[in-house]
Design a protein around this motif. Structure first.
Motif, PDB file in Angstrom:
ATOM      1  N   ASN A  72     -39.628 -19.799 -23.544  1.00 33.74           N
ATOM      2  CA  ASN A  72     -38.897 -18.923 -24.485  1.00 33.74           C
ATOM      3  C   ASN A  72     -38.131 -19.805 -25.406  1.00 33.74           C
ATOM      4  O   ASN A  72     -37.868 -19.434 -26.620  1.00 33.74           O
ATOM      5  CB  ASN A  72     -37.645 -18.240 -23.717  1.00 33.74           C
TER       6      ASN A  72
ATOM      7  N   LYS B  21     -35.450  -1.841 -22.058  1.00 37.15           N
ATOM      8  CA  LYS B  21     -35.463  -3.198 -22.118  1.00 37.15           C
ATOM      9  C   LYS B  21     -36.480  -3.912 -20.931  1.00 37.15           C
ATOM     10  O   LYS B  21     -36.400  -3.436 -19.792  1.00 37.15           O
ATOM     11  CB  LYS B  21     -34.001  -3.753 -21.572  1.00 37.15           C
TER      12      LYS B  21
ATOM     13  N   SER C  73     -38.716  -8.383 -23.770  1.00 42.83           N
ATOM     14  CA  SER C  73     -37.618  -9.421 -23.020  1.00 42.83           C
ATOM     15  C   SER C  73     -38.625  -9.699 -21.870  1.00 42.83           C
ATOM     16  O   SER C  73     -39.255  -8.867 -21.035  1.00 42.83           O
ATOM     17  CB  SER C  73     -36.512  -8.606 -22.628  1.00 42.83           C
TER      18      SER C  73
ATOM     19  N   HIS D 268     -36.691 -11.028 -19.346  1.00 42.56           N
ATOM     20  CA  HIS D 268     -35.557 -11.149 -18.531  1.00 42.56           C
ATOM     21  C   HIS D 268     -35.014 -12.870 -18.454  1.00 42.56           C
ATOM     22  O   HIS D 268     -34.445 -13.012 -17.485  1.00 42.56           O
ATOM     23  CB  HIS D 268     -35.720 -10.978 -17.117  1.00 42.56           C
TER      24      HIS D 268
ATOM     25  N   ASP E 208     -34.531 -10.718 -26.961  1.00 40.74           N
ATOM     26  CA  ASP E 208     -33.931 -11.522 -26.272  1.00 40.74           C
ATOM     27  C   ASP E 208     -34.677 -12.761 -25.985  1.00 40.74           C
ATOM     28  O   ASP E 208     -35.846 -12.943 -25.853  1.00 40.74           O
ATOM     29  CB  ASP E 208     -33.071 -10.923 -25.262  1.00 40.74           C
ATOM     30  N   GLY E 209     -33.991 -13.938 -25.387  1.00 38.40           N
ATOM     31  CA  GLY E 209     -34.572 -14.806 -24.666  1.00 38.40           C
ATOM     32  C   GLY E 209     -34.842 -16.135 -25.595  1.00 38.40           C
ATOM     33  O   GLY E 209     -35.499 -16.003 -26.610  1.00 38.40           O
TER      34      GLY E 209
END
Length: 380
Positions: free
Chosen positions: A37, A251, A273, A275, A306-307
């Motif tokens: 990431n 998500k 994502s 997580h 995200d990430g």
């Protein structure tokens, strides 16, 4: 204010005992997904334009009709009371002051009603895990709707918890168990220990209220870790819609095929994502997935990501590659864990300022103009 998010990470590491910092900072298994990431953002370089008028530069945007001061969202993170008392309320307040949405986790340690009271004018979103007993999820949706939360974020990448070796090594369990190692760690981190002693151990208050029981961390943590609804499928988005009239984001999407299904089943948006690298130990980064999915679906549903975002320049790269917005997870938590609510506000201001600097140096004064022509994949 410290100089960068990395400095807030150092402050958090100094203040927190090892088991709490590793819970915040660590990834699944060997940490490969977490590192990927972070590394993904280094694979894209900027292509600035010069001699353009950047005297007026704005990050302002909107999400589903709600104005935001930047394409940033403070993302959902659980058990935040482990880092600071009233953590979720402080995160929501800081997001509201910055003009950004805040997403409250099902595993929050503050009641959603208290979070709304702390940020009365804020754009609040509710993240949802679905336990086996769906009545709990239905009650969470009902309460969030009554409290004026605008958007539901259905997290779909946690049918079971990923394997986190650092938690096993540290003896991390809920509730926290007193051990010689924990006692020694607390002695080395007296400020954190004093706050926990004064305010009490964090409890999953939202879950407790919707279950209809008193707060019992061990029972409700077990419910989240071992009693998730493993039968949940795409067709259940219709069930969600029966209980939620606001916007719906899915998500945890990690590929094109699921992005297409999210659109087909009526989601308003998706979050690409993994997580934060905390579930599967080895996956593609969301940024690697973003360009193709944004190109194919970005005009039909909101594509968020995200990430690995640690700089405002990271967020600019994500938007240039097609993201409608970027969810911040660990970055504001570093501010929270190191300096409380003030630290969260500082981190958000820092990231937004870095975005403005990057936009001006790129020669791009308007967010609507920020596109693929401003970035290029680094040569191999």
């Amino acid at each position: 204010m410290l100089s960068c998010v990395a400095d807030y990470r150092i402050a958090a590491r100094k203040r927190l005992p090892r088991l709490a910092f590793d819970y915040l900072d660590g990834g699944a298994e060997d940490g490969d997904a977490l590192r990927r990431n972070l590394d993904a953002y280094r694979q894209w370089l900027f292509r600035p334009r010069v001699l353009t008028d950047v005297s007026q530069c704005s990050l302002a945007t909107q999400f589903f009709g709600h104005a935001a001061q930047a394409p940033l969202i403070v993302g959902p993170t659980g058990l935040n009371g482990l880092f600071w008392p009233r953590a979720d309320e402080l995160l929501a307040q800081a997001a509201s002051h910055a003009g950004l949405p805040f997403v409250l986790s099902t595993a929050s340690t503050s009641l959603l009603e208290d979070v709304r009271a702390a940020a009365p004018g804020g754009d609040l979103w509710m993240q949802l895990y679905v336990p086996k007993d769906r009545r709990i999820a239905e009650d969470l949706m009902r309460r969030a709707s009554a409290a004026g939360f605008s958007t539901l974020v259905l997290t779909v990448d946690v049918p079971v918890h990923g394997k986190r070796d650092h938690d096993t090594r540290n003896g991390f369990a809920l509730p926290l168990r007193v051990s010689p190692r924990l006692v020694a760690d607390c002695i080395l981190h007296p400020r954190w220990c004093w706050q926990i002693a004064r305010h009490g151990a964090p409890q999953l208050k939202n879950l407790a209220r919707s279950v209809g029981e008193r707060a019992d961390l061990s029972r409700h943590a077990a419910m989240l870790s071992r009693q998730m609804d493993l039968t949940l499928t795409w067709t259940d988005l219709a069930w969600i819609r029966r209980h939620w009239s606001g916007k719906l984001i899915v998500k945890g999407v990690q590929g094109r095929d699921d992005a297409v299904l999210a659109h087909a089943y009526g989601a308003d948006g998706i979050v690409l994502s993994n997580h934060g690298g905390r579930q599967l130990g080895s996956t593609l980064s969301p940024l690697e997935l973003l360009p193709q999915i944004a190109d194919e679906l970005g005009d039909r549903l909101g594509v968020f990501i995200d990430g690995g975002i640690r700089r405002g320049s990271d967020a600019v790269k994500a938007v240039a590659l097609g993201a409608r917005g970027v969810l911040l997870g660990r970055a504001p938590l570093y501010g929270l864990a190191g300096r409380g609510g003030a630290g969260v506000e500082e981190v958000l201001a820092l990231v937004m300022n870095e975005m403005l600097i990057t936009m001006r140096l790129l020669g791009c004064g308007k967010l609507a103009r920020l596109g693929r022509e401003f970035v290029e994949r680094a040569p191999v």
